[in-house]
Design a protein around this motif. Structure first.
Motif, short mmCIF file in Angstrom:
data_model
loop_
_atom_site.label_atom_id
_atom_site.label_comp_id
_atom_site.label_asym_id
_atom_site.label_seq_id
_atom_site.Cartn_x
_atom_site.Cartn_y
_atom_site.Cartn_z
N ALA A 93 0.83 -1.21 0.00
CA ALA A 93 0.00 0.00 0.00
C ALA A 93 0.86 1.25 0.00
O ALA A 93 0.55 2.24 -0.68
CB ALA A 93 -0.94 0.00 1.20
N ALA A 101 -3.59 2.81 2.92
CA ALA A 101 -3.63 3.18 1.50
C ALA A 101 -4.15 4.60 1.33
O ALA A 101 -3.57 5.40 0.59
CB ALA A 101 -4.48 2.18 0.72
N SER A 135 -3.57 6.19 -2.02
CA SER A 135 -3.94 5.04 -2.83
C SER A 135 -5.26 4.50 -2.32
O SER A 135 -5.92 5.12 -1.49
CB SER A 135 -2.85 3.96 -2.73
#
Length: 101
Positions: free
Chosen positions: A47, A89, A94
């Motif tokens: 991640a 994340a 992300s």
């Protein structure tokens, strides 16, 4: 990896986590707490890399298989880990994306 990709014409569309489960046999539902912890550490690293590259991280087979008599507990383990992964994340720019079934 970031330097390698950044200095080339290659583009990264996502970070796959399949080898974590398929090759290293690390899953979030393994009965062993050490295996689950190591699997989550590897996923969190993926991640972080995905965030640095601005791409999603896939989850694929890292969930693992549910075993008779342990399925409810395993779901809870996986759910807790996935919340941690989603938070990591998101903090890195992300997001988790489902992998192939």
């Amino acid at each position: 990896m970031i330097r390698t990709v950044g200095g080339s014409a290659l583009g990264v569309l996502g970070i796959g986590t399949g080898p974590i489960a398929a090759q290293d046999r690390l899953t979030l539902t393994d009965p062993s707490p050490d295996v689950r912890r190591y699997a989550l550490d590897r996923l969190l690293g993926a991640a972080r890399l995905a965030g640095a590259l601005g791409v999603p991280v896939t989850l694929g087979q890292t969930r693992g298989a549910f075993l008779p008599g342990l399925a409810d507990m395993q779901r809870a383990w996986a759910e807790r880990a996935l919340h941690q992964l989603a938070e990591e994340a998101a903090a890195r720019g992300s997001r988790p994306a489902p992998g192939p079934p």
